[in-house]
Design an enzyme around this catalytic site. Structure first.
Site, PDB file in Angstrom:
ATOM      1  N   LYS A 155     -11.968 -16.704  83.692  1.00 59.70           N
ATOM      2  CA  LYS A 155     -12.113 -16.486  84.505  1.00 59.70           C
ATOM      3  C   LYS A 155     -11.682 -17.298  86.089  1.00 59.70           C
ATOM      4  CE  LYS A 155     -10.969 -11.715  84.900  1.00 59.70           C
ATOM      5  NZ  LYS A 155     -11.731 -11.224  83.632  1.00 59.70           N
TER       6      LYS A 155
HETATM    7  C1  LIG Z   1     -10.691 -10.369  82.838  1.00 55.99           C
HETATM    8  C2  LIG Z   1     -10.815 -10.881  81.709  1.00 55.99           C
HETATM    9  C3  LIG Z   1      -9.692  -9.972  80.131  1.00 55.99           C
HETATM   10  C4  LIG Z   1      -8.705  -9.605  80.528  1.00 55.99           C
HETATM   11  O1  LIG Z   1      -7.711 -10.696  81.388  1.00 55.99           O
HETATM   12  P1  LIG Z   1      -6.315  -9.669  82.228  1.00 55.99           P
HETATM   13  O2  LIG Z   1      -5.681 -11.695  82.781  1.00 55.99           O
HETATM   14  O3  LIG Z   1      -6.994  -8.419  83.480  1.00 55.99           O
HETATM   15  O4  LIG Z   1      -5.704  -9.268  81.734  1.00 55.99           O
HETATM   16  C5  LIG Z   1      -9.914 -10.148  79.160  1.00 55.99           C
HETATM   17  N1  LIG Z   1     -11.229 -10.576  78.744  1.00 55.99           N
HETATM   18  C6  LIG Z   1     -12.617 -10.981  79.713  1.00 55.99           C
HETATM   19  C7  LIG Z   1     -13.753 -11.854  79.611  1.00 55.99           C
HETATM   20  C8  LIG Z   1     -12.000 -11.196  81.510  1.00 55.99           C
HETATM   21  O5  LIG Z   1     -13.027 -11.687  81.968  1.00 55.99           O
END
Ligand SMILES: *Cc1c(COP(=O)(O)O)cnc(C)c1O
Length: 496
Positions: free
Chosen positions: A113
């Site tokens: 993120k």
């Molecule tokens: C948020 C997240 C995802 C998913 O990503 P999206 O953009 O919501 O599809 C996958 N893996 C981790 C570790 C995340 O924090």
């Protein structure tokens, strides 16, 4: 370039306006009116550039109302100043044969993120300034763990913004709690809610929906906003690393300019993989985008059948960031595939009312020409972590492992020899209990710091700085509130 709503309402707005508003007035999501296209020369020009320089080139195609200086400052503040623990920011690592991992977790909070949440606050602050908007934006977040910390770190000390994060008092891990409670910054607050994640999330929603409270805030110069993944400013940063990884593969001598590659993406809200779709539409030579899900496989079913149906059991899995039944960003894909905001609006209202909708045959076919899908349950995810380690000595986290296996299944099924880039979305240190268990270790009775140390003996990468320092970092927050009193916490934070 201007931005329009996926549901057709309102008139086109500038990127700055779209970023400040977050959601379009008619409830739709902002999308670029046209997707810019690039040629081979453009990709060639990326080869000798740093990640930051690549980011500036790609972002400037979308933020046409930002000056070069503004984009430069945003990108440097987000990805420069040694905030990431590797100079390449997002390395592409060859693991086995034709399989590469794109490591998206080298940022300050060791979360994928960070890629988006380091840059979004910069975009917001710059947009406010550009538009002459004097309000202070107050970001409200309910978190079950990772997003809260990544948002706090991204917004800390960013002008004209404040951020308050609510987390369930007993619903986050020891390390996640410490990550938040040690957060520095002159504009941040962290509050534990006496309740579970749903309580925290409902509380935040109520604050957003309280019209008279929001009017009162506006009079005092505050405007509430969220950092969730429907903001265009959160999606845009993610387009960059698809290009960057492609350029790195050329530099590594693994592909020639123009060769196609596959990407497999562990998916929750469909933001990360949608960024890959934009990259492909722009002209990046992508063969296929493969959507990987855990037991919450609503997207796998949709991509196979054309029916999106959220009326199903919700599973709590060992890859919690993918435990999602409504993937908001899918709406953007549907818009770009159909170019028909009326259709999209109708599907979204069916989703709202009945929890399901079915797209027409032509739409499904067009989607299936680009996307494939697969899913993996927890037991197979654990097996996969052990297999990668036994074969390649690489320690993958649970989310990455889901994508890894879905990618292998895809390659086996299709017999393709196209290079496969698998997006790695979490450091294994963030999910050390599941990872160590998968590797056959007994974790009973050990606290999270003991687990970090144990994993460090197996893993080639050392414990990330941001996690290692938690043992001794001073605690800066300690507020706890009843779930009915979250609004009062906001008022206290704003001194009103
Ligand atoms: C948020 C997240 C995802 C998913 O990503 P999206 O953009 O919501 O599809 C996958 N893996 C981790 C570790 C995340 O924090």
């Amino acid at each position: 370039m201007e931005y329009i709503s996926t549901r057709g309402g309102g008139s086109p707005v500038s990127a700055a306006r779209a970023i400040i508003k977050g959601l379009a007035t008619d409830g739709g999501l902002f999308v670029p009116q046209t997707i810019p296209s690039i040629d081979k020369e453009f990709i060639h020009s990326l080869l000798n550039l740093s990640y930051q320089e690549r980011a500036k080139k790609i972002i400037s195609l979308y933020l046409t109302d930002f000056t070069a200086q503004e984009i430069n400052d945003c990108v440097e503040n987000a990805y420069g100043h040694n905030k990431f623990d590797t100079d390449s920011v997002v390395p592409t690592v060859q693991v086995e044969g034709n399989n590469y991992l794109l490591e998206l977790w080298h940022g300050p909070t060791s979360a994928f993120k960070d890629m988006a949440l380091q840059l979004l606050p910069q975009f917001i602050s710059t947009s406010l300034k550009k538009l002459g908007d004097k309000n202070e934006l107050v970001i409200l977040v309910a978190t079950s763990g990772d997003t809260g910390k990544a948002a706090l770190d991204g917004f800390k000390n960013v002008p004209q913004t404040k951020i308050i994060v609510f987390y369930p008092q007993k619903g986050v891990s020891q390390i996640q709690r410490l990550q938040m409670l040690t957060q520095e910054g002159n504009n941040v607050a962290v509050v534990a809610v006496k309740g579970n994640f749903d309580d925290a999330q409902n509380g935040v929603k109520q604050i957003f929906n309280d019209v008279s409270y929001n009017e009162m805030l506006a009079q005092k110069g505050f405007q509430l906003s969220s950092a969730n993944s429907i903001n265009w400013g959160r999606l845009l940063p993610q387009i960059v690393y698809y290009f960057s990884s492609y350029a790195d593969l050329i530099n590594m001598g693994k592909i020639a300019l123009g060769d196609k590659v596959n990407f497999t993406v562990p998916t929750g809200n469909f933001g990360d993989i949608l960024a890959g779709f934009y990259a492909k539409c722009m002209g990046l030579p992508v063969n296929r985008l493969i959507c990987a899900s855990n037991a919450n496989n609503v997207l796998t079913d949709f991509l196979m059948t054309g029916t999106y149906d959220r009326n199903r059991e919700f599973f709590k899995t060992i890859s919690p960031s993918m435990d999602i039944l409504i993937s908001s960003n899918l709406e953007r894909l549907l818009y770009h595939i159909t170019n028909d905001s009326e259709k999209v609006g109708a599907w979204m209202s069916k989703l709202q009312q009945e929890g399901k909708y079915t797209v027409d045959e032509a739409t499904l076919k067009a989607i299936q020409e680009i996307f494939s899908a697969g899913c993996l349950n927890d037991a197979d995810t654990m097996d996969c972590i052990r297999n990668i380690y036994d074969k390649d000595g690489y320690v993958a986290d649970t989310h990455t492992a889901v994508a890894w296996q879905v990618a292998q299944d895809y390659t086996k099924r299709t017999g393709e020899t196209v290079p496969m880039v698998i997006l790695s979305t979490a450091s294994p240190y963030k999910f050390n209990d599941s990872v160590l268990t998968a590797l056959g270790k007994d974790i009973t009775g050990k606290d999270e710091f003991a687990l970090l140390d144990e994993l460090a003996q197996i893993n080639k990468d050392p414990i990330p700085q941001g996690l290692a320092r938690l043992k001794t970092a001073p605690i800066l927050h300690g507020k706890v509130c009843e779930k009915q009193k979250m609004q009062r916490s906001v008022s206290e934070f704003l001194n009103i």
